[in-house]
Design an enzyme around this catalytic site. Sequence first.
Site, PDB file in Angstrom:
ATOM      1  N   ASP A 102     136.492 137.390  77.532  1.00  0.00           N
ATOM      2  CA  ASP A 102     136.502 136.748  76.211  1.00  0.00           C
ATOM      3  C   ASP A 102     137.583 135.675  76.194  1.00  0.00           C
ATOM      4  O   ASP A 102     138.154 135.338  77.230  1.00  0.00           O
ATOM      5  CB  ASP A 102     136.762 137.809  75.133  1.00  0.00           C
ATOM      6  CG  ASP A 102     138.079 138.548  75.365  1.00  0.00           C
ATOM      7  OD1 ASP A 102     138.782 138.228  76.358  1.00  0.00           O
ATOM      8  OD2 ASP A 102     138.427 139.437  74.575  1.00  0.00           O
ATOM      9  N   GLU A 493     133.461 144.207  83.353  1.00  0.00           N
ATOM     10  CA  GLU A 493     134.298 143.158  82.781  1.00  0.00           C
ATOM     11  C   GLU A 493     135.578 143.055  83.611  1.00  0.00           C
ATOM     12  O   GLU A 493     136.097 144.051  84.095  1.00  0.00           O
ATOM     13  CB  GLU A 493     134.657 143.458  81.315  1.00  0.00           C
ATOM     14  CG  GLU A 493     135.484 142.325  80.693  1.00  0.00           C
ATOM     15  CD  GLU A 493     135.543 142.347  79.169  1.00  0.00           C
ATOM     16  OE1 GLU A 493     135.278 143.408  78.573  1.00  0.00           O
ATOM     17  OE2 GLU A 493     135.845 141.285  78.578  1.00  0.00           O
TER      18      GLU A 493
END
Length: 520
Positions: A102, A493
Amino acid sequence: MARCCGCSVRCCCWLLLLTLVALAVTATVVFIRYRNGGQVFPLPGVPDPKYAEALAVALQFFQVQKSGKLVNNEIPWRGDSALDDGKEAKLDLSKGMYDAGDHMKFGFTLAFTGTMLSWSVLEYGGAMGAAKQRDAAMDALGWMMDFLINAHPSDDVLYIQVGDPKADHKCWERPETMSEKRPLTKITTKAPGSDVAAETAAAMAAASLVYKHINGTYSSSLLDHAERLFAFADKHRGSYTRTFPELSAYYNSTTYQDELLWAASWLYHATGNRSYLSYATGKNGKEYGDLGNPRYFSWDDKRAGTEVLLSRVSFFASDGSDVAQDEGLGSYKDTADAVMCILLPESDTAAFRTEGGLLYVAEWNSLQHPVASAFLAAVYSDYMSASGKTELTCSGKSFRAADLRKFAKSQADYVLGDNPMKLSYLVGYGDSYPQRVHHRGASIPADVDTGCNGQEWLKTPKPNPNVATGALVGGPFKNDSFIDDRENVRQNEATTYNSALIVGLLSGLASTSSVAQSLS
Ligand SMILES: *[C@@H]1O[C@H](CO)[C@@H](O)[C@H](O)[C@H]1NC(C)=O
Ligand SMILES: *[C@@H]1O[C@H](CO)[C@@H](O)[C@H](O)[C@H]1NC(C)=O
Ligand SMILES: *[C@@H]1O[C@H](CO)[C@@H](O)[C@H](O)[C@H]1NC(C)=O
Ligand SMILES: *[C@@H]1O[C@H](CO)[C@@H](O)[C@H](O)[C@H]1NC(C)=O
């Protein structure tokens, strides 16, 4: 009998020889000092090309994660981004690094990344230099420290977050084209966050040591920020995720006391000021250290790291010195021993590991604990070797430094592909690694501007168009399996702090290493 310098000819020859050897050693040391720009990093031993190559890969993730106006950017699909971060407070918070896949800048994990990267350079800067990777590590470190300095504009104010995680996580877009608001979050005396303030103090104290002989002005400035931040953290107590409960959904800080002990320990190393050592080894250590109970080291829990860092003092203290007598310090060292015992597979207190041999603590981001633990084991084994205190006893069984290093290697090897999936969890290393890493920038072609709504690039089963080189993904399940799916965030991730941990481990293994007796 002929006499020379008050002894025999043979003795004289020996003296001459010794003088020559001493001269040669001095010349070498001077040369190394010179080559390192004044900083005497520990001398590297025999290089190990496998880990050196993996280290070169791992360090690239910091380039991938940079925010701000890029300098000498070598990642073809990255460009400038977040240039206005901080503007609403008239601050330049454009630098620093994105947390993961992100575009949040979370101060708590960003600072931890800085602390770990600094620790790695301090112990293994020589090995990094021999692998031609120290410049890359220093570049990444400076990028984070510039951000942290700007984030601390006055004694009792620290900006701890840029971006709104809810808004950020709703969008799927490249950082270069992001358009949502980038609000700032700060801690103050009325809105405390001892954990994040102390972690930031730890990062800056550790970095001040890295820069000590390279850039004295920068080093002093970092140390000054660190001391003021620690005072703020200690005086205005509270956990930042209690102050901002909406943030507990991201990096929930279980307690703040561990960060206070950790920061005090780094400040002791950075200043030599005994009051910081007493802070950690006295009453606070007894109350908050949970000494005696081995734990795993992570972004949330700094205790095992503190135990190892303080055991450094015990290992290298001369017998009979004040610190060698410090009982509190002894308890840290004993607990560090206990941590090592749970890591050693042959000890009676050995922790669980998977069939493939991976230390397994948690399913979400499962590699963080084994990698962090392996780093500590590598460091500890080097403290043992370098201090000559080479034996570790675990419930009556005796182990050696080499056993700890073997454990550290086993975890690194697992990460690099020696595992049941035959998969390298370090993106860009080896022939087979995850292709669908959960990472916005890597998943969208560089010439596409999606705005907030690029979810088709999240959902597509196609591989990422860009390689997030150096990303250490979350890692396998307990049964050693892994699903390379972009929406599989717990396994796929990458996080910036994971990279700091693997960089530390790989630099520790990049050569047969002997750490320096002192960090300053
Ligand atoms: C020291 O660091 C500061 C901040 O990064 C930089 O502006 C300055 O040029 C550096 N000085 C030296 C001598 O490298
Ligand atoms: C965060 O940690 C606190 C303290 O351990 C705990 O009480 C709380 O339930 C946690 N919150 C979340 C969302 O995990
Ligand atoms: C050591 O640190 C303490 C706490 O910050 C401070 O009060 C004291 O003046 C320092 N001592 C020295 C000798 O710098
Ligand atoms: C491995 O564990 C995961 C998560 O618990 C599970 O979904 C998967 O089916 C397991 N795979 C095998 C081959 O057992």
